[in-house]
Design a protein around this motif. Sequence first.
Motif, PDB file in Angstrom:
ATOM      1  N   LYS A  45       0.829  -1.206   0.000  1.00 58.53           N
ATOM      2  CA  LYS A  45       0.000   0.000   0.000  1.00 58.53           C
ATOM      3  C   LYS A  45       0.863   1.255   0.000  1.00 58.53           C
ATOM      4  CE  LYS A  45      -3.828   2.094   2.499  1.00 58.53           C
ATOM      5  NZ  LYS A  45      -4.566   2.062   3.754  1.00 58.53           N
ATOM      6  N   GLN A  46       1.810   1.332   0.920  1.00 56.99           N
ATOM      7  CA  GLN A  46       2.727   2.469   0.935  1.00 56.99           C
ATOM      8  C   GLN A  46       4.031   2.048   1.587  1.00 56.99           C
ATOM      9  OE1 GLN A  46       0.492   5.200   3.694  1.00 56.99           O
ATOM     10  NE2 GLN A  46       2.521   5.468   4.550  1.00 56.99           N
ATOM     11  N   VAL A  47       5.078   2.811   1.306  1.00 62.76           N
ATOM     12  CA  VAL A  47       6.401   2.475   1.818  1.00 62.76           C
ATOM     13  C   VAL A  47       7.016   3.701   2.482  1.00 62.76           C
ATOM     14  CG1 VAL A  47       8.697   1.597   1.244  1.00 62.76           C
ATOM     15  CG2 VAL A  47       6.729   0.886  -0.114  1.00 62.76           C
ATOM     16  N   ASP A  48       7.503   3.511   3.695  1.00 62.64           N
ATOM     17  CA  ASP A  48       8.281   4.543   4.368  1.00 62.64           C
ATOM     18  C   ASP A  48       9.649   3.951   4.660  1.00 62.64           C
ATOM     19  OD1 ASP A  48       6.516   6.792   4.718  1.00 62.64           O
ATOM     20  OD2 ASP A  48       5.358   5.517   6.071  1.00 62.64           O
ATOM     21  N   VAL A  49      10.691   4.688   4.342  1.00 59.19           N
ATOM     22  CA  VAL A  49      12.046   4.224   4.627  1.00 59.19           C
ATOM     23  C   VAL A  49      12.708   5.254   5.531  1.00 59.19           C
ATOM     24  CG1 VAL A  49      14.267   3.540   3.667  1.00 59.19           C
ATOM     25  CG2 VAL A  49      12.162   3.067   2.389  1.00 59.19           C
ATOM     26  N   ASP A  50      13.123   4.806   6.694  1.00 64.34           N
ATOM     27  CA  ASP A  50      13.783   5.696   7.652  1.00 64.34           C
ATOM     28  C   ASP A  50      15.234   5.285   7.829  1.00 64.34           C
ATOM     29  OD1 ASP A  50      11.462   7.212   8.334  1.00 64.34           O
ATOM     30  OD2 ASP A  50      10.766   5.506   9.512  1.00 64.34           O
ATOM     31  N   LEU A  51      16.106   6.285   7.918  1.00 62.19           N
ATOM     32  CA  LEU A  51      17.517   6.036   8.185  1.00 62.19           C
ATOM     33  C   LEU A  51      17.772   6.117   9.683  1.00 62.19           C
ATOM     34  CD1 LEU A  51      19.669   8.045   5.616  1.00 62.19           C
ATOM     35  CD2 LEU A  51      19.550   5.579   5.907  1.00 62.19           C
ATOM     36  N   THR A  52      18.596   5.235  10.176  1.00 60.81           N
ATOM     37  CA  THR A  52      18.994   5.299  11.579  1.00 60.81           C
ATOM     38  C   THR A  52      20.497   5.096  11.664  1.00 60.81           C
ATOM     39  OG1 THR A  52      18.638   4.407  13.789  1.00 60.81           O
ATOM     40  CG2 THR A  52      18.658   2.809  11.999  1.00 60.81           C
ATOM     41  N   TRP A  53      21.081   5.594  12.725  1.00 61.65           N
ATOM     42  CA  TRP A  53      22.517   5.362  12.964  1.00 61.65           C
ATOM     43  C   TRP A  53      22.701   4.554  14.245  1.00 61.65           C
ATOM     44  CZ3 TRP A  53      24.459   6.282   8.537  1.00 61.65           C
ATOM     45  CH2 TRP A  53      23.958   7.328   7.748  1.00 61.65           C
ATOM     46  N   GLU A  54      21.594   4.064  14.809  1.00 63.93           N
ATOM     47  CA  GLU A  54      21.647   3.250  16.026  1.00 63.93           C
ATOM     48  C   GLU A  54      21.058   1.888  15.749  1.00 63.93           C
ATOM     49  OE1 GLU A  54      22.740   3.892  19.228  1.00 63.93           O
ATOM     50  OE2 GLU A  54      23.649   5.703  18.458  1.00 63.93           O
ATOM     51  N   PRO A  55      21.696   0.806  15.950  1.00 67.03           N
ATOM     52  CA  PRO A  55      23.130   0.756  16.266  1.00 67.03           C
ATOM     53  C   PRO A  55      23.956   1.034  15.014  1.00 67.03           C
ATOM     54  CG  PRO A  55      22.252  -1.463  15.982  1.00 67.03           C
ATOM     55  CD  PRO A  55      21.085  -0.509  15.863  1.00 67.03           C
ATOM     56  N   PRO A  56      25.181   1.511  15.164  1.00 66.09           N
ATOM     57  CA  PRO A  56      26.005   1.768  13.981  1.00 66.09           C
ATOM     58  C   PRO A  56      26.278   0.478  13.229  1.00 66.09           C
ATOM     59  CG  PRO A  56      27.076   2.559  16.002  1.00 66.09           C
ATOM     60  CD  PRO A  56      25.868   1.781  16.412  1.00 66.09           C
ATOM     61  N   TRP A  57      26.324   0.585  11.903  1.00 66.91           N
ATOM     62  CA  TRP A  57      26.604  -0.587  11.076  1.00 66.91           C
ATOM     63  C   TRP A  57      28.029  -1.050  11.303  1.00 66.91           C
ATOM     64  CZ3 TRP A  57      30.144  -1.633   7.157  1.00 66.91           C
ATOM     65  CH2 TRP A  57      29.913  -2.798   6.425  1.00 66.91           C
ATOM     66  N   GLY A  58      28.219  -2.367  11.249  1.00 68.59           N
ATOM     67  CA  GLY A  58      29.561  -2.920  11.373  1.00 68.59           C
ATOM     68  C   GLY A  58      29.712  -4.112  10.447  1.00 68.59           C
ATOM     69  N   MET A  59      30.945  -4.489  10.197  1.00 65.81           N
ATOM     70  CA  MET A  59      31.224  -5.612   9.298  1.00 65.81           C
ATOM     71  C   MET A  59      30.508  -6.885   9.732  1.00 65.81           C
ATOM     72  SD  MET A  59      33.561  -4.480   7.074  1.00 65.81           S
ATOM     73  CE  MET A  59      34.898  -5.547   6.615  1.00 65.81           C
ATOM     74  N   ASP A  60      30.285  -7.005  11.050  1.00 73.73           N
ATOM     75  CA  ASP A  60      29.658  -8.226  11.558  1.00 73.73           C
ATOM     76  C   ASP A  60      28.190  -8.338  11.157  1.00 73.73           C
ATOM     77  OD1 ASP A  60      29.225  -5.975  13.146  1.00 73.73           O
ATOM     78  OD2 ASP A  60      28.812  -7.183  14.926  1.00 73.73           O
ATOM     79  N   MET A  61      27.614  -7.284  10.578  1.00 76.41           N
ATOM     80  CA  MET A  61      26.215  -7.342  10.156  1.00 76.41           C
ATOM     81  C   MET A  61      26.061  -7.900   8.746  1.00 76.41           C
ATOM     82  SD  MET A  61      24.778  -3.826  11.742  1.00 76.41           S
ATOM     83  CE  MET A  61      24.773  -3.572  13.530  1.00 76.41           C
ATOM     84  N   MET A  62      27.181  -8.090   8.067  1.00 72.17           N
ATOM     85  CA  MET A  62      27.119  -8.640   6.713  1.00 72.17           C
ATOM     86  C   MET A  62      26.789 -10.116   6.757  1.00 72.17           C
ATOM     87  SD  MET A  62      30.100  -6.957   4.406  1.00 72.17           S
ATOM     88  CE  MET A  62      31.507  -7.418   5.368  1.00 72.17           C
ATOM     89  N   SER A  63      26.075 -10.578   5.724  1.00 65.25           N
ATOM     90  CA  SER A  63      25.805 -12.005   5.610  1.00 65.25           C
ATOM     91  C   SER A  63      27.080 -12.714   5.162  1.00 65.25           C
ATOM     92  CB  SER A  63      24.710 -12.239   4.568  1.00 65.25           C
ATOM     93  OG  SER A  63      25.221 -11.925   3.278  1.00 65.25           O
ATOM     94  N   ASP A  64      27.089 -14.033   5.308  1.00 58.14           N
ATOM     95  CA  ASP A  64      28.242 -14.804   4.840  1.00 58.14           C
ATOM     96  C   ASP A  64      28.441 -14.610   3.337  1.00 58.14           C
ATOM     97  OD1 ASP A  64      28.672 -15.666   7.375  1.00 58.14           O
ATOM     98  OD2 ASP A  64      27.813 -17.665   7.088  1.00 58.14           O
ATOM     99  N   GLU A  65      27.315 -14.486   2.590  1.00 60.65           N
ATOM    100  CA  GLU A  65      27.411 -14.276   1.141  1.00 60.65           C
ATOM    101  C   GLU A  65      28.185 -12.997   0.838  1.00 60.65           C
ATOM    102  OE1 GLU A  65      24.683 -15.136   2.745  1.00 60.65           O
ATOM    103  OE2 GLU A  65      23.543 -16.623   1.611  1.00 60.65           O
ATOM    104  N   ALA A  66      27.869 -11.936   1.596  1.00 56.69           N
ATOM    105  CA  ALA A  66      28.545 -10.657   1.370  1.00 56.69           C
ATOM    106  C   ALA A  66      30.025 -10.760   1.705  1.00 56.69           C
ATOM    107  CB  ALA A  66      27.875  -9.561   2.201  1.00 56.69           C
ATOM    108  N   ARG A  67      30.330 -11.419   2.820  1.00 55.58           N
ATOM    109  CA  ARG A  67      31.736 -11.560   3.216  1.00 55.58           C
ATOM    110  C   ARG A  67      32.527 -12.335   2.169  1.00 55.58           C
ATOM    111  NH1 ARG A  67      31.753 -11.631   9.598  1.00 55.58           N
ATOM    112  NH2 ARG A  67      29.658 -10.860   9.832  1.00 55.58           N
TER     113      ARG A  67
END
Length: 120
Positions: free
Chosen positions: A92-114
């Motif tokens: 129906k509708q899409v809202d995209v919000d940016l956050t800096w909490e928690p900060p992104w880190g390498m450990d958030m990548m999937s194994d595929e990305a790594r």
Amino acid sequence: MEHSTESLEGAPLISPSSTDHPLYDSIVEACRTVYDPEIPVNIYELGLIYTIEITDQNEVNVIMTLTAPGCPVAGEMPGWVASAIEPIAGVKQVDVDLTWEPPWGMDMMSDEARLELGFM
């Protein structure tokens, strides 16, 4: 400097996604079509999509981050994500919000990305 993360003791910093919603998988696939311009991996595998919340009315709220606050496309990325999700049948509708909490880190990548980036 105050941190708003202390409001709920033990609450997760990242809200849970609506993984059991019928539209969830389609929305994840749409997020996989959006790439960080500086890294040849899609934003979902990079771990930049924190939460995909879908209401009973099929309103989609995405909470995402960027690899760095100074990311040159910071202003554009949420729009790219919204544009990828909006055409999905039933949304129906899409809202995209940016956050800096928690900060992104390498450990958030999937194994595929790594693997793709040569970190494994």
